[in-house]
Design a protein around this motif. Structure first.
Motif, PDB file in Angstrom:
ATOM      1  N   PHE A 204       1.672  12.871 -12.808  1.00 41.07           N
ATOM      2  CA  PHE A 204       0.510  12.001 -12.678  1.00 41.07           C
ATOM      3  C   PHE A 204      -0.593  12.735 -11.929  1.00 41.07           C
ATOM      4  CE2 PHE A 204       4.159   9.153 -13.001  1.00 41.07           C
ATOM      5  CZ  PHE A 204       3.735   8.278 -13.995  1.00 41.07           C
ATOM      6  N   SER A 205      -1.830  12.283 -12.118  1.00 45.82           N
ATOM      7  CA  SER A 205      -2.949  12.913 -11.426  1.00 45.82           C
ATOM      8  C   SER A 205      -2.958  12.554  -9.947  1.00 45.82           C
ATOM      9  CB  SER A 205      -4.275  12.498 -12.068  1.00 45.82           C
ATOM     10  OG  SER A 205      -4.444  11.077 -11.985  1.00 45.82           O
ATOM     11  N   GLY A 206      -2.367  11.408  -9.602  1.00 44.83           N
ATOM     12  CA  GLY A 206      -2.299  10.975  -8.211  1.00 44.83           C
ATOM     13  C   GLY A 206      -1.427   9.745  -8.079  1.00 44.83           C
ATOM     14  N   TYR A 207      -1.310   9.244  -6.855  1.00 42.59           N
ATOM     15  CA  TYR A 207      -0.427   8.112  -6.595  1.00 42.59           C
ATOM     16  C   TYR A 207      -0.858   6.854  -7.337  1.00 42.59           C
ATOM     17  CZ  TYR A 207       1.949   4.285  -4.273  1.00 42.59           C
ATOM     18  OH  TYR A 207       2.685   3.149  -4.029  1.00 42.59           O
ATOM     19  N   GLU A 208      -2.177   6.612  -7.450  1.00 39.66           N
ATOM     20  CA  GLU A 208      -2.638   5.385  -8.085  1.00 39.66           C
ATOM     21  C   GLU A 208      -2.197   5.289  -9.539  1.00 39.66           C
ATOM     22  OE1 GLU A 208      -3.916   2.678  -6.809  1.00 39.66           O
ATOM     23  OE2 GLU A 208      -3.634   3.630  -4.849  1.00 39.66           O
ATOM     24  N   ASP A 209      -2.100   6.423 -10.221  1.00 42.05           N
ATOM     25  CA  ASP A 209      -1.600   6.408 -11.603  1.00 42.05           C
ATOM     26  C   ASP A 209      -0.132   6.010 -11.637  1.00 42.05           C
ATOM     27  OD1 ASP A 209      -4.028   7.102 -12.617  1.00 42.05           O
ATOM     28  OD2 ASP A 209      -3.563   9.224 -12.899  1.00 42.05           O
ATOM     29  N   LEU A 210       0.640   6.513 -10.668  1.00 39.97           N
ATOM     30  CA  LEU A 210       2.051   6.127 -10.574  1.00 39.97           C
ATOM     31  C   LEU A 210       2.174   4.640 -10.302  1.00 39.97           C
ATOM     32  CD1 LEU A 210       5.100   6.799 -10.280  1.00 39.97           C
ATOM     33  CD2 LEU A 210       4.642   7.285  -7.868  1.00 39.97           C
TER      34      LEU A 210
ATOM     35  N   SER B 100       0.832  -1.202   0.000  1.00 40.05           N
ATOM     36  CA  SER B 100       0.000   0.000   0.000  1.00 40.05           C
ATOM     37  C   SER B 100       0.865   1.250   0.000  1.00 40.05           C
ATOM     38  CB  SER B 100      -0.886   0.016   1.253  1.00 40.05           C
ATOM     39  OG  SER B 100      -0.095   0.181   2.419  1.00 40.05           O
ATOM     40  N   MET B 101       0.245   2.381  -0.345  1.00 37.50           N
ATOM     41  CA  MET B 101       0.981   3.641  -0.351  1.00 37.50           C
ATOM     42  C   MET B 101       1.486   3.963   1.053  1.00 37.50           C
ATOM     43  SD  MET B 101      -0.228   7.469  -1.508  1.00 37.50           S
ATOM     44  CE  MET B 101      -1.306   7.726  -0.089  1.00 37.50           C
TER      45      MET B 101
ATOM     46  N   SER C 202       1.537  11.500   2.313  1.00 43.06           N
ATOM     47  CA  SER C 202       1.259  12.639   1.435  1.00 43.06           C
ATOM     48  C   SER C 202       2.432  12.946   0.513  1.00 43.06           C
ATOM     49  CB  SER C 202       0.910  13.878   2.266  1.00 43.06           C
ATOM     50  OG  SER C 202       1.983  14.216   3.143  1.00 43.06           O
ATOM     51  N   THR C 203       3.641  12.574   0.960  1.00 41.68           N
ATOM     52  CA  THR C 203       4.826  12.818   0.126  1.00 41.68           C
ATOM     53  C   THR C 203       4.754  11.984  -1.148  1.00 41.68           C
ATOM     54  OG1 THR C 203       6.162  13.271   2.092  1.00 41.68           O
ATOM     55  CG2 THR C 203       7.350  12.772   0.063  1.00 41.68           C
ATOM     56  N   MET C 204       4.234  10.772  -1.048  1.00 42.29           N
ATOM     57  CA  MET C 204       4.098   9.920  -2.233  1.00 42.29           C
ATOM     58  C   MET C 204       3.121  10.533  -3.224  1.00 42.29           C
ATOM     59  SD  MET C 204       6.163   7.447  -2.110  1.00 42.29           S
ATOM     60  CE  MET C 204       7.246   6.608  -0.935  1.00 42.29           C
ATOM     61  N   THR C 205       2.055  11.115  -2.697  1.00 39.19           N
ATOM     62  CA  THR C 205       1.091  11.781  -3.578  1.00 39.19           C
ATOM     63  C   THR C 205       1.735  12.991  -4.248  1.00 39.19           C
ATOM     64  OG1 THR C 205      -0.762  11.078  -2.182  1.00 39.19           O
ATOM     65  CG2 THR C 205      -1.144  12.927  -3.675  1.00 39.19           C
ATOM     66  N   ARG C 206       2.481  13.770  -3.462  1.00 38.43           N
ATOM     67  CA  ARG C 206       3.147  14.952  -4.024  1.00 38.43           C
ATOM     68  C   ARG C 206       4.182  14.544  -5.070  1.00 38.43           C
ATOM     69  NH1 ARG C 206       6.273  17.751  -1.120  1.00 38.43           N
ATOM     70  NH2 ARG C 206       6.413  16.492   0.781  1.00 38.43           N
TER      71      ARG C 206
END
Length: 294
Positions: free
Chosen positions: A64-70, A40-41, A53-57
């Protein structure tokens, strides 16, 4: 193991523009790509030592639009290597936590890590670095803290072949003084892993200022040494224990010594015979010691 692709290259290209926290997250992804698709993230962030939140940033920084796209990008290209070690470790399928289980996992990991050095890219890097060292008048060798053993091993083996190496290991902080007589015909071989020794980087910069070549044995494509080195060989340091493994780095050291010896076999044999003669006359090694029965 994750196949290198556009995303891998993109992270490296943008690395120097990232904040310190983003760099920490990006480095972990580069060095542990399987985790992106397998955990998980929140767990990935914990393993990287950053906030989720750093992973999202980071994902948004990379476009990418968000972490899930990455994550989806990694999931599309992930594959489990023949040994399957990393994936099994993530999924808890390896042996138990007893002594034999830990020893098994450590040895399996080391086997896989050294095996990665046999891949075409790694072999090409090794050969290019050896060719550069062979052309140098002198090889100045530097490895501090945990990397000292790798630098010393390389220097020790090379002393058996002549006087081409200088180990930057002087007492009282005088190690770098040996560069006083270094010239543009010489090369500095540096060994360093994350967290990188500040003094190692300072010596590397000094070598560049003197016109010397710099080559590196290091742990990542985003290592600060890669940016300044003419050639670099990368090795994995992941371990099941609290310390980084340096076994792959020692293997690289031995391979480099072997390649350098093969450049002039006649000269190498002459030096080795000289060493054998001296050690024999000095009675350095015990010929035979009878074992006592207890």
């Amino acid at each position: 193991m994750l196949q290198k692709g556009p995303l891998h290259t993109h992270i490296i290209e943008r690395f120097d523009d990232m904040s310190e926290q983003l760099q920490q997250a990006a480095r972990h992804i580069l060095e542990h790509p399987q985790e992106v698709a397998l955990v998980s993230m929140r767990e990935l962030a914990r393993n990287a030592g950053v906030q989720p939140s750093t992973m999202t940033r980071l994902a948004k920084f990379l476009g990418f639009s968000g972490y899930e796209d990455l994550r989806a990008q990694h999931a599309d290209v992930i594959r489990v290597s023949a040994d399957g070690f990393a994936a099994r470790a993530m999924q808890g399928e390896e042996a138990g936590a007893n002594g034999e289980g830990l020893a098994y996992r450590m040895l399996q990991s080391l086997t896989a890590q050294i095996g990665r050095l046999c891949e075409p890219e790694a072999l090409s890097r090794l050969n290019q670095l050896a060719e550069r060292l062979a052309k140098a008048r002198k090889i100045y060798v530097l490895g501090l803290r945990s990397c000292h053993s790798v630098a010393w091993h390389f220097h020790y083996v090379m002393t058996l072949l002549g006087e081409k190496t200088v180990h930057l290991d002087g007492p009282a902080g005088t190690g770098g003084d040996a560069l006083i007589r270094a010239t543009a015909d010489d090369v500095l071989l540096t060994v360093s892993i994350n967290p990188y020794s500040r003094y190692t980087l300072e010596i590397a910069e000094t070598a560049l200022e003197k016109g010397m070549g710099v080559v590196a044995i290091t742990d990542s494509e985003v290592s600060p040494l890669v940016a300044i080195a003419e050639h670099s060989v990368l090795f994995p340091t992941e371990s099941h224990t609290f310390f980084h493994t340096l076994t792959p780095a020692l293997a690289i050291s031995e391979v480099l010594c072997g390649l350098l010896a093969s450049h002039d076999r006649k000269a190498a044999l002459k030096e080795l015979k000289r060493v054998d003669s001296y050690l024999s006359s000095a009675n350095t090694y015990a010929a035979s010691i009878p074992r006592r029965k207890i």
